[in-house]
Design an enzyme around this catalytic site. Structure first.
Site, PDB file in Angstrom:
ATOM      1  N   ASN A 141       0.845  -1.195   0.000  1.00  0.00           N
ATOM      2  CA  ASN A 141       0.000   0.000   0.000  1.00  0.00           C
ATOM      3  C   ASN A 141       0.879   1.244   0.000  1.00  0.00           C
ATOM      4  O   ASN A 141       2.100   1.150   0.028  1.00  0.00           O
ATOM      5  CB  ASN A 141      -0.964  -0.020   1.193  1.00  0.00           C
ATOM      6  CG  ASN A 141      -0.225  -0.084   2.502  1.00  0.00           C
ATOM      7  OD1 ASN A 141       0.490   0.847   2.871  1.00  0.00           O
ATOM      8  ND2 ASN A 141      -0.363  -1.196   3.222  1.00  0.00           N
ATOM      9  N   ASP A 150      -4.352  -6.325   4.965  1.00  0.00           N
ATOM     10  CA  ASP A 150      -5.415  -7.183   5.517  1.00  0.00           C
ATOM     11  C   ASP A 150      -5.414  -8.567   4.883  1.00  0.00           C
ATOM     12  O   ASP A 150      -6.006  -9.500   5.415  1.00  0.00           O
ATOM     13  CB  ASP A 150      -6.786  -6.535   5.272  1.00  0.00           C
ATOM     14  CG  ASP A 150      -6.961  -5.289   6.121  1.00  0.00           C
ATOM     15  OD1 ASP A 150      -6.462  -5.278   7.251  1.00  0.00           O
ATOM     16  OD2 ASP A 150      -7.576  -4.321   5.635  1.00  0.00           O
ATOM     17  N   LYS A 192     -11.983  -3.208  18.453  1.00  0.00           N
ATOM     18  CA  LYS A 192     -10.607  -3.629  18.733  1.00  0.00           C
ATOM     19  C   LYS A 192     -10.212  -3.391  20.195  1.00  0.00           C
ATOM     20  O   LYS A 192      -9.072  -3.618  20.568  1.00  0.00           O
ATOM     21  CB  LYS A 192      -9.641  -2.921  17.775  1.00  0.00           C
ATOM     22  CG  LYS A 192      -9.968  -3.175  16.305  1.00  0.00           C
ATOM     23  CD  LYS A 192      -8.842  -2.834  15.361  1.00  0.00           C
ATOM     24  CE  LYS A 192      -9.317  -2.932  13.910  1.00  0.00           C
ATOM     25  NZ  LYS A 192      -8.255  -3.226  12.961  1.00  0.00           N
ATOM     26  N   PHE A 241      -5.084   3.473  14.661  1.00  0.00           N
ATOM     27  CA  PHE A 241      -5.427   4.463  13.642  1.00  0.00           C
ATOM     28  C   PHE A 241      -6.594   3.904  12.822  1.00  0.00           C
ATOM     29  O   PHE A 241      -6.754   2.683  12.723  1.00  0.00           O
ATOM     30  CB  PHE A 241      -4.235   4.710  12.707  1.00  0.00           C
ATOM     31  CG  PHE A 241      -3.335   5.806  13.201  1.00  0.00           C
ATOM     32  CD1 PHE A 241      -2.503   5.596  14.290  1.00  0.00           C
ATOM     33  CD2 PHE A 241      -3.327   7.047  12.586  1.00  0.00           C
ATOM     34  CE1 PHE A 241      -1.672   6.607  14.759  1.00  0.00           C
ATOM     35  CE2 PHE A 241      -2.503   8.069  13.034  1.00  0.00           C
ATOM     36  CZ  PHE A 241      -1.680   7.856  14.123  1.00  0.00           C
ATOM     37  N   LYS A 280       9.660 -17.224 -10.180  1.00  0.00           N
ATOM     38  CA  LYS A 280       8.831 -16.205 -10.836  1.00  0.00           C
ATOM     39  C   LYS A 280       7.664 -16.888 -11.564  1.00  0.00           C
ATOM     40  O   LYS A 280       7.877 -17.856 -12.303  1.00  0.00           O
ATOM     41  CB  LYS A 280       9.684 -15.418 -11.835  1.00  0.00           C
ATOM     42  CG  LYS A 280       8.910 -14.306 -12.487  1.00  0.00           C
ATOM     43  CD  LYS A 280       9.721 -13.590 -13.553  1.00  0.00           C
ATOM     44  CE  LYS A 280       8.824 -12.598 -14.287  1.00  0.00           C
ATOM     45  NZ  LYS A 280       9.398 -12.161 -15.546  1.00  0.00           N
TER      46      LYS A 280
END
Ligand code: CTP
Length: 410
Positions: free
Chosen positions: A204, A273, A335, A317, A283
């Site tokens: 990300n 996630d 959480k 966060f 590969k």
């Protein structure tokens, strides 16, 4: 406590006398420093008479002590530059030492605060932006200039901050210093990388800037910091214990290993996630593969911490692209967190890669506070102030009530 008040050459220099007075009222001793240019705006005599100390401005003048800039740096507890011109910010950022003040800065190990003042175009110029970014990363606090009528006749940002704001920044710095001494802090930062084969991966856009700013701030407040970081381009703050990881499972392992020895945990990392169900050691060739990737869920590290925590204060966060408040509140509950920091990552100026962030902070009592768009280093200060306040409240609630009346027996 001694503060070096350094004045550089711009029209706001006259306000330095007010800053000096305000600091004296708080009990600080002021050691004045002026650049040559500053002396075009106010005379050294003003600062000398007010402070009771000789103004230092020249590297080679007749000093009683041999290496004046080193001596002054060692003698003081803080360096405040107000006003700070674009020129001195550039010198500080680049390490140029060609006059007394810039040389003094390089010898300074105490906190440094700068209060910039300049023309609006100079303030927004890319060179000034970059220099401020470098200084902030190094832990220098910037007291943002105000907006209004400028000496050049233009309107906009660039006016020296009000002396009261500068005073507040100084007082806050002393309040924070060593406020986390003896605390063990665990922070995660950056992205994780989930490999598909030796060439390809899923990741990300997280830059790690928020987590690194949090680590730097905790370190400067005296905490022992473990920074578990996914791959980033950033230099770790000096003195933190950096644990480099790559994947979500490596991050989980490192976090669980350090959790039992931590007082505060802040999960600022953008943990993947999902991870590929199978990782190929060769590969993957396009002729052999179907264009489908099978994924499986990774461990929700933060949720596990929320379930396992005893004395630890756990902060998460919520990186959202909409409904920030609602999602952050839900994640706080689900959480089992003590505090959550919600932020909208969709606008470009406050996304993962930006130096700025606009956050909403919600605590476990449901109280929330929303902040404007701020540099991530400022957000880090705000968050540690909040964490410290909440930890202190929790400790006070746990303390046994004082007994004012001991019943007599017999
Ligand atoms: N987090 C974690 N482990 C994961 C995923 C997230 O510890 N596998 C932590 C993040 O570090 C962050 C918080 O959980 O502090 C919320 O992460 P976020 O990506 O906003 O939410 P998710 O729980 O992943 O949910 P969603 O992606 O559906 O919004």
């Amino acid at each position: 406590m001694k503060i070096i008040l350094a004045v550089t050459g711009c029209i706001g220099a006259y306000k330095s006398a007010v800053v000096l007075r305000l600091l004296q009222k708080e009990g600080f001793e002021i050691l004045p420093v002026m650049t040559q240019a500053a002396q075009q705006f106010i005379t050294p005599l003003t600062l000398e008479k007010l402070s009771g100390h000789k103004v230092v401005s020249d590297l080679f003048s007749d000093h009683t002590v041999q290496i004046e800039h080193i001596h002054l740096a060692r003698e003081s507890h803080l360096l405040l530059v107000a006003p700070a011109t674009a020129n001195i910010l550039a010198k500080f950022a680049q390490g140029i030492a060609d006059d007394f003040l810039s040389t003094l800065y390089l010898s300074t190990v105490t906190p440094v605060i700068v209060a910039p003042a300049m023309n609006v175009e100079m303030w927004h110029h890319k060179a000034t932006r970059k220099n401020l970014e470098i200084l902030r990363e190094r832990g220098v606090e910037v007291v943002e200039p105000g907006s209004g009528y400028l000496a050049c006749g233009e309107e906009g940002e660039g006016r020296l901050a009000e002396p009261e704001h500068i005073l507040e920044a100084v007082l806050n710095t002393f309040r924070r210093e060593k406020s986390l001494l003896g605390k063990r802090v665990l922070i995660t930062a950056g992205p994780t990388i989930e490999d598909l084969d030796p060439v390809r991966f899923i990741s990300n856009r997280s830059s790690g800037k928020m987590g690194y700013a949090l680590a730097g701030e905790a370190q400067s407040r005296g905490a022992q910091v473990v920074l578990v970081s996914g791959p980033t381009q950033l230099e770790p703050p000096e003195g933190v214990n950096l644990v480099r990881v790559r994947s979500a499972s490596e991050m989980a392992k490192a976090v669980f290993q350090h959790f039992a020895r931590s007082d505060v945990v802040v999960m600022a990392a953008a943990v993947s996630d999902f991870t590929p169900a199978n990782v190929s050691s060769e590969k993957i060739k396009k002729k052999d593969a179907k264009p489908v990737i099978h994924l499986e869920k990774t461990v929700d590290i933060l949720k596990r911490l929320g379930q396992r925590k005893e004395w630890q204060f756990v902060v998460g966060f919520a990186a959202e692209s909409g409904a920030v408040r609602e999602n952050a509140r839900r994640k706080l509950q689900e959480k089992g967190l003590d505090l959550i920091v919600g932020n909208d990552i969709s606008p470009q100026d406050q996304g993962f890669e930006s130096d700025f962030n606009q956050v909403i902070v919600i605590d476990s009592d449901g109280k929330e506070e929303e902040f404007p768009l701020l540099p991530k280093t400022d957000v880090a200060r705000i968050l540690w102030d909040k964490i410290e306040t909440r930890c202190a409240q929790r400790a006070a609630n746990r303390r046994p009530q004082t007994v004012d009346h001991i019943p007599q027996t017999g």
